[in-house]
Design an enzyme around this catalytic site. Structure first.
Site, PDB file in Angstrom:
ATOM      1  N   ASP A 177      14.786   9.310 -24.390  1.00  0.00           N
ATOM      2  CA  ASP A 177      14.709   7.902 -24.765  1.00  0.00           C
ATOM      3  C   ASP A 177      15.311   7.634 -26.163  1.00  0.00           C
ATOM      4  OD1 ASP A 177      13.725   5.414 -25.506  1.00  0.00           O
ATOM      5  OD2 ASP A 177      11.670   6.140 -25.776  1.00  0.00           O
ATOM      6  N   GLY A 178      14.877   8.425 -27.146  1.00  0.00           N
ATOM      7  CA  GLY A 178      15.351   8.215 -28.526  1.00  0.00           C
ATOM      8  C   GLY A 178      16.852   8.433 -28.651  1.00  0.00           C
ATOM      9  N   ASP A 197       8.775  16.636 -21.144  1.00  0.00           N
ATOM     10  CA  ASP A 197       7.723  15.643 -20.862  1.00  0.00           C
ATOM     11  C   ASP A 197       7.936  14.923 -19.526  1.00  0.00           C
ATOM     12  OD1 ASP A 197       7.057  16.372 -23.426  1.00  0.00           O
ATOM     13  OD2 ASP A 197       7.863  14.550 -24.350  1.00  0.00           O
ATOM     14  N   ARG A 219       3.617  14.502 -25.077  1.00  0.00           N
ATOM     15  CA  ARG A 219       3.501  13.212 -25.784  1.00  0.00           C
ATOM     16  C   ARG A 219       2.547  12.276 -25.028  1.00  0.00           C
ATOM     17  NH1 ARG A 219       8.810  10.435 -27.719  1.00  0.00           N
ATOM     18  NH2 ARG A 219       9.465  10.739 -25.585  1.00  0.00           N
ATOM     19  N   GLU A 223      -1.829  16.971 -24.740  1.00  0.00           N
ATOM     20  CA  GLU A 223      -1.964  16.664 -26.177  1.00  0.00           C
ATOM     21  C   GLU A 223      -2.199  15.170 -26.398  1.00  0.00           C
ATOM     22  OE1 GLU A 223       1.728  17.730 -28.141  1.00  0.00           O
ATOM     23  OE2 GLU A 223       2.877  16.256 -26.998  1.00  0.00           O
TER      24      GLU A 223
END
Ligand code: F6P
Length: 366
Positions: A121-122, A145, A189, A240
């Site tokens: 995404d980033g 992820d 994440r 997490e």
């Protein structure tokens, strides 16, 4: 061929994962073998594009890397073209500058016709100002992820799931022998795909994921109820990003100059502490951390990486730019590269993995 690409650039952005080198190889070889298009690699993600750190990728560099973990180009999850960290001012405050022009100068100097970014995404979001400045970009989705919006699968997820499963399997035998509760914290994440798939594959008794907020009392009651069953042990796969019913997540650190500054971590310890205190059952925590991202890619990730990379190359050959390749219901598709920007693919509450886990009496803490 609808386009006249002479040279392509390859950049890996965000956190590394197994299969990046397989994608670099697939893309690079497809380009070199097809029409003798030249290939250059950008070092360390957007940082290398800004700082003009570019290397030629020939057959020698692209050979022997299919099975290697990490990325031969290096990567970076702290740098974006619009927010480049220049250093600190006299008061010690960080100085950030817009470095889009510097990126475009690198592109110009090296004659890069199309930039292929292997990222999440980033990394894709960062292509926006470059596309606006006239650069053709192509996206290849990767992350352990598996949370990139628009694709059912990302490079790295399968290997990370295998590592997570192996760890949980190993905790199983030691937990069983000692009649303990074993909590294993996995990455991911804000999405629970990695923990859910690893938990399902390993037959974990409890699976805690961000999409299903948990009540610690429910978890304690569940493991306490198992005390008198067989050996009385319990295995807990804990993401997490797992959150309690009051919405609490545990943040391990903030990284100011990162496009996604929050690093999660610590919930496993928190859960283990509460269980031991309330039930009296000896409880241990294991945090897998970056072990999940390291090492050689599983066969499926090599296949996914090679097919994604070569499909992205074909799209560019056809002049279909600014696309992200995606897997949707078993089919390769081309999405707009900015479609995933700012979004996340989370686990739907009625997903078949969740239904399957519930059917075999897995507790989600809800
Ligand atoms: O996005 C991949 C990932 O491994 C996440 O699962 C994790 O939260 C994060 O990156 C860790 O980032 P870093 O490598 O900066 O510690």
């Amino acid at each position: 061929m609808a386009t006249s690409m002479k040279r392509i650039g390859i950049l890996t952005g965000g956190g590394d994962c197994p299969g990046l080198n397989a994608a670099i190889r697939g893309l690079g070889k497809a380009a070199l073998f097809h029409h003798g298009i030249e290939v250059v690699g950008i070092r360390d993600g957007y940082q290398g594009l800004i700082e003009n750190r570019v290397q030629t990728l020939g057959i020698d560099e692209l050979s022997g890397i299919l099975t290697r973990g990490g990325t031969i180009l290096g990567t970076n999850n702290k740098c974006s073209p619009e927010k480049y960290y220049e250093g600190n001012d006299e008061e010690g405050n960080p100085i950030y500058t817009n470095a889009v022009d510097r990126c475009m100068a690198t592109v110009e100097e090296h004659g890069i016709d199309v930039l292929f970014v292997i990222g999440g995404d980033g990394t894709f979001t960062c292509t926006k100002p470059l596309v606006e400045a006239g650069l053709h970009c192509m996206g290849i989705p990767k992350t352990i992820d598996n949370d990139i919006y628009g694709t059912d699968l990302t490079i790295g997820f399968t290997t990370a799931t295998r590592i997570g499963t192996m760890a949980l399997d190993r905790l199983h035998s030691t937990g069983d022998s000692h009649h303990r509760v074993m909590v294993c914290e996995l990455m991911g994440r804000n999405s629970g795909w990695l923990t859910l798939a690893s938990g399902l594959a390993s037959g974990s008794d409890v699976i805690l994921i961000p999409e299903i907020p948990f009540d610690i009392q429910t978890v304690c009651n569940f493991v306490d109820g198992r005390k008198n069953e067989r050996s009385g042990f319990s295995i807990i796969a804990c993401a997490e990003g797992a959150r309690t019913i009051d919405g609490k997540q545990i943040v391990s650190k903030h990284i100011d100059n990162s496009p996604d500054p929050i690093r999660l971590g610590g919930i496993g310890q928190h859960v283990a502490h509460a269980i031991e205190k309330q039930t009296g059952i000896e409880t241990r925590t294991t945090t897998l951390g970056h072990i999940q991202r390291g090492g050689e890619p599983a066969a499926t990730d090599r296949v996914v990486a090679t097919t994604f990379a070569t499909a992205a190359f074909e799209l560019a050959l056809d002049g279909k730019f600014n696309k992200m390749v995606a897997l949707s219901n078993g089919h390769m598709e081309a999405k707009n590269i900015l479609e995933a920007a700012g979004k996340q693919r989370l686990v739907p509450n009625n997903h078949r993995f969740i239904r399957a886990a519930r059917a075999v009496r897995t507790c989600f803490g809800d």
